[in-house]
Design a protein around this motif. Structure first.
Motif, mmCIF file in Angstrom:
data_model
loop_
_atom_site.group_PDB
_atom_site.id
_atom_site.type_symbol
_atom_site.label_atom_id
_atom_site.label_comp_id
_atom_site.label_asym_id
_atom_site.label_seq_id
_atom_site.Cartn_x
_atom_site.Cartn_y
_atom_site.Cartn_z
ATOM 1 N N HIS A 1 0.860 -1.180 0.000
ATOM 2 C CA HIS A 1 0.000 0.000 0.000
ATOM 3 C C HIS A 1 0.899 1.234 0.000
ATOM 4 O O HIS A 1 2.090 1.140 0.279
ATOM 5 N N TYR A 2 0.330 2.370 -0.345
ATOM 6 C CA TYR A 2 1.057 3.631 -0.305
ATOM 7 C C TYR A 2 0.653 4.403 0.939
ATOM 8 O O TYR A 2 -0.499 4.346 1.374
ATOM 9 N N GLU A 3 1.597 5.128 1.509
ATOM 10 C CA GLU A 3 1.257 6.025 2.617
ATOM 11 C C GLU A 3 2.166 7.251 2.582
ATOM 12 O O GLU A 3 3.260 7.209 2.030
ATOM 13 N N ASP A 4 1.652 8.315 3.155
ATOM 14 C CA ASP A 4 2.417 9.554 3.247
ATOM 15 C C ASP A 4 3.255 9.517 4.513
ATOM 16 O O ASP A 4 2.755 9.155 5.580
ATOM 17 N N VAL A 5 4.518 9.867 4.390
ATOM 18 C CA VAL A 5 5.421 9.907 5.537
ATOM 19 C C VAL A 5 5.596 11.360 5.943
ATOM 20 O O VAL A 5 5.852 12.228 5.110
ATOM 21 N N ARG A 6 5.442 11.628 7.215
ATOM 22 C CA ARG A 6 5.601 12.991 7.725
ATOM 23 C C ARG A 6 6.789 13.044 8.662
ATOM 24 O O ARG A 6 7.039 12.114 9.410
ATOM 25 N N LYS A 7 7.516 14.156 8.600
ATOM 26 C CA LYS A 7 8.666 14.374 9.461
ATOM 27 C C LYS A 7 8.602 15.778 10.046
ATOM 28 O O LYS A 7 7.916 16.638 9.529
ATOM 29 N N ASP A 8 9.363 15.983 11.116
ATOM 30 C CA ASP A 8 9.487 17.325 11.661
ATOM 31 C C ASP A 8 10.158 18.218 10.635
ATOM 32 O O ASP A 8 11.064 17.797 9.920
ATOM 33 N N GLY A 9 9.732 19.442 10.575
ATOM 34 C CA GLY A 9 10.330 20.399 9.663
ATOM 35 C C GLY A 9 9.838 21.803 9.979
ATOM 36 O O GLY A 9 9.207 22.036 11.010
ATOM 37 N N TYR A 10 10.138 22.719 9.092
ATOM 38 C CA TYR A 10 9.753 24.111 9.274
ATOM 39 C C TYR A 10 8.938 24.612 8.104
ATOM 40 O O TYR A 10 9.162 24.226 6.958
ATOM 41 N N ALA A 11 8.013 25.514 8.419
ATOM 42 C CA ALA A 11 7.243 26.219 7.408
ATOM 43 C C ALA A 11 7.536 27.707 7.571
ATOM 44 O O ALA A 11 7.575 28.219 8.692
ATOM 45 N N LEU A 12 7.761 28.385 6.470
ATOM 46 C CA LEU A 12 7.959 29.828 6.474
ATOM 47 C C LEU A 12 6.590 30.479 6.467
ATOM 48 O O LEU A 12 5.765 30.199 5.591
ATOM 49 N N ALA A 13 6.321 31.304 7.475
ATOM 50 C CA ALA A 13 5.014 31.947 7.616
ATOM 51 C C ALA A 13 5.186 33.459 7.676
ATOM 52 O O ALA A 13 6.234 33.961 8.063
ATOM 53 N N ALA A 14 4.146 34.157 7.282
ATOM 54 C CA ALA A 14 4.157 35.619 7.336
ATOM 55 C C ALA A 14 3.666 36.064 8.702
ATOM 56 O O ALA A 14 2.649 35.597 9.186
ATOM 57 N N ASP A 15 4.411 36.963 9.336
ATOM 58 C CA ASP A 15 3.993 37.559 10.603
ATOM 59 C C ASP A 15 3.483 38.963 10.275
ATOM 60 O O ASP A 15 2.297 39.200 10.204
ATOM 61 N N LYS A 16 4.402 39.872 10.067
ATOM 62 C CA LYS A 16 4.092 41.224 9.590
ATOM 63 C C LYS A 16 5.134 41.534 8.520
ATOM 64 O O LYS A 16 6.158 42.178 8.797
ATOM 65 N N PRO A 17 4.907 41.031 7.286
ATOM 66 C CA PRO A 17 5.939 41.105 6.237
ATOM 67 C C PRO A 17 6.459 42.518 5.976
ATOM 68 O O PRO A 17 5.699 43.478 5.919
ATOM 69 N N LYS A 18 7.791 42.593 5.860
ATOM 70 C CA LYS A 18 8.496 43.828 5.504
ATOM 71 C C LYS A 18 9.370 43.481 4.299
ATOM 72 O O LYS A 18 10.571 43.287 4.431
ATOM 73 N N LEU A 19 8.766 43.376 3.139
ATOM 74 C CA LEU A 19 9.467 42.926 1.947
ATOM 75 C C LEU A 19 9.466 44.005 0.882
ATOM 76 O O LEU A 19 8.516 44.777 0.772
ATOM 77 N N ARG A 20 10.547 44.021 0.078
ATOM 78 C CA ARG A 20 10.651 44.963 -1.042
ATOM 79 C C ARG A 20 10.418 44.218 -2.338
ATOM 80 O O ARG A 20 11.076 43.210 -2.597
ATOM 81 N N LYS A 21 9.477 44.723 -3.142
ATOM 82 C CA LYS A 21 9.267 44.133 -4.464
ATOM 83 C C LYS A 21 10.587 44.172 -5.220
ATOM 84 O O LYS A 21 11.401 45.072 -5.033
ATOM 85 N N THR A 22 10.790 43.209 -6.084
ATOM 86 C CA THR A 22 12.045 43.128 -6.821
ATOM 87 C C THR A 22 12.248 44.354 -7.708
ATOM 88 O O THR A 22 11.300 44.867 -8.299
ATOM 89 N N ALA A 23 13.480 44.797 -7.777
ATOM 90 C CA ALA A 23 13.811 45.967 -8.596
ATOM 91 C C ALA A 23 13.874 45.606 -10.071
ATOM 92 O O ALA A 23 13.606 46.440 -10.930
ATOM 93 N N ASP A 24 14.227 44.348 -10.375
ATOM 94 C CA ASP A 24 14.382 43.913 -11.758
ATOM 95 C C ASP A 24 13.656 42.587 -11.973
ATOM 96 O O ASP A 24 14.248 41.515 -11.815
ATOM 97 N N PRO A 25 12.364 42.647 -12.344
ATOM 98 C CA PRO A 25 11.596 41.406 -12.506
ATOM 99 C C PRO A 25 12.114 40.497 -13.622
ATOM 100 O O PRO A 25 11.782 39.326 -13.662
ATOM 101 N N SER A 26 12.944 41.016 -14.506
ATOM 102 C CA SER A 26 13.472 40.188 -15.592
ATOM 103 C C SER A 26 14.755 39.454 -15.179
ATOM 104 O O SER A 26 15.227 38.589 -15.908
ATOM 105 N N ALA A 27 15.305 39.796 -14.022
ATOM 106 C CA ALA A 27 16.551 39.157 -13.565
ATOM 107 C C ALA A 27 16.293 37.721 -13.136
ATOM 108 O O ALA A 27 15.202 37.370 -12.681
ATOM 109 N N ARG A 28 17.312 36.919 -13.262
ATOM 110 C CA ARG A 28 17.238 35.529 -12.823
ATOM 111 C C ARG A 28 17.242 35.480 -11.294
ATOM 112 O O ARG A 28 18.063 36.142 -10.656
#
Length: 167
Positions: A4-31
């Motif tokens: 049978h198939y089953e999903d395996v779960r492990k401890d890990g981290y999730a990145l969550a937003a608290d009070k985001p302080k982010l700057r939109k990218t200056a060059d959207p065409s950049a890699r």
């Protein structure tokens, strides 16, 4: 053979937003890329605070891309966990700079720089000497946080029963 198939779960981290302080990218065409050192503005906070010696700049990154990069950005904090997953709900691409103290320096003399054994375990808090943990830096500088979670890591095939000889 019974399987049978089953999903395996492990401890890990999730990145969550608290009070985001982010700057939109200056060059959207950049890699999208991450690199050690200051961003295009040339500002280097390590000059004023040398104990926060890790400075990482990620350009034109979505939150999912940034979350995936975090393990490489801070391997001493996250090496034993699967990839960090994005749970911010933030769309778009951003230029992100984060400055923090490597774990071995943060905990020097307080446990020898050994990372916590499970997500959410206590790390030394930011010190009055200017040291700042990855967790504190994410919260103070970017308004993001790492939350411990049970993460889906794989969909695996489990063998329930096998006959010694084929029938």
């Amino acid at each position: 053979l019974q399987v049978h198939y089953e999903d395996v779960r492990k401890d890990g981290y999730a990145l969550a937003a608290d009070k985001p302080k982010l700057r939109k990218t200056a060059d959207p065409s950049a890699r999208p890329e991450c690199k050690e050192g200051p961003g295009p503005d040339g500002k280097d906070p390590r000059i004023a605070n040398p104990i926060a010696s890790r400075l990482e700049t990620c350009l034109n990154m979505t939150m999912a891309q940034f979350a995936a990069q975090l393990r490489g950005v801070a391997p001493d904090y996250l090496f034993q966990y699967p990839d960090v997953v994005d749970e911010t709900g933030i769309a778009g691409a951003y230029d992100i700079t984060i400055n923090f103290t490597p774990l071995r320096m943060l905990n020097a003399g307080v446990g020898g720089g050994v990372p916590p054994q499970s997500p959410g375990a206590d790390l030394a808090a930011s010190e009055p000497n200017g040291a700042i943990s990855l967790f504190d830096a994410l919260k103070k500088q970017l308004g993001l946080e790492l939350k411990s979670r049970k993460l889906l890591t794989a969909h695996v095939l489990v063998i329930d029963h096998a006959e010694d000889a084929p029938i």
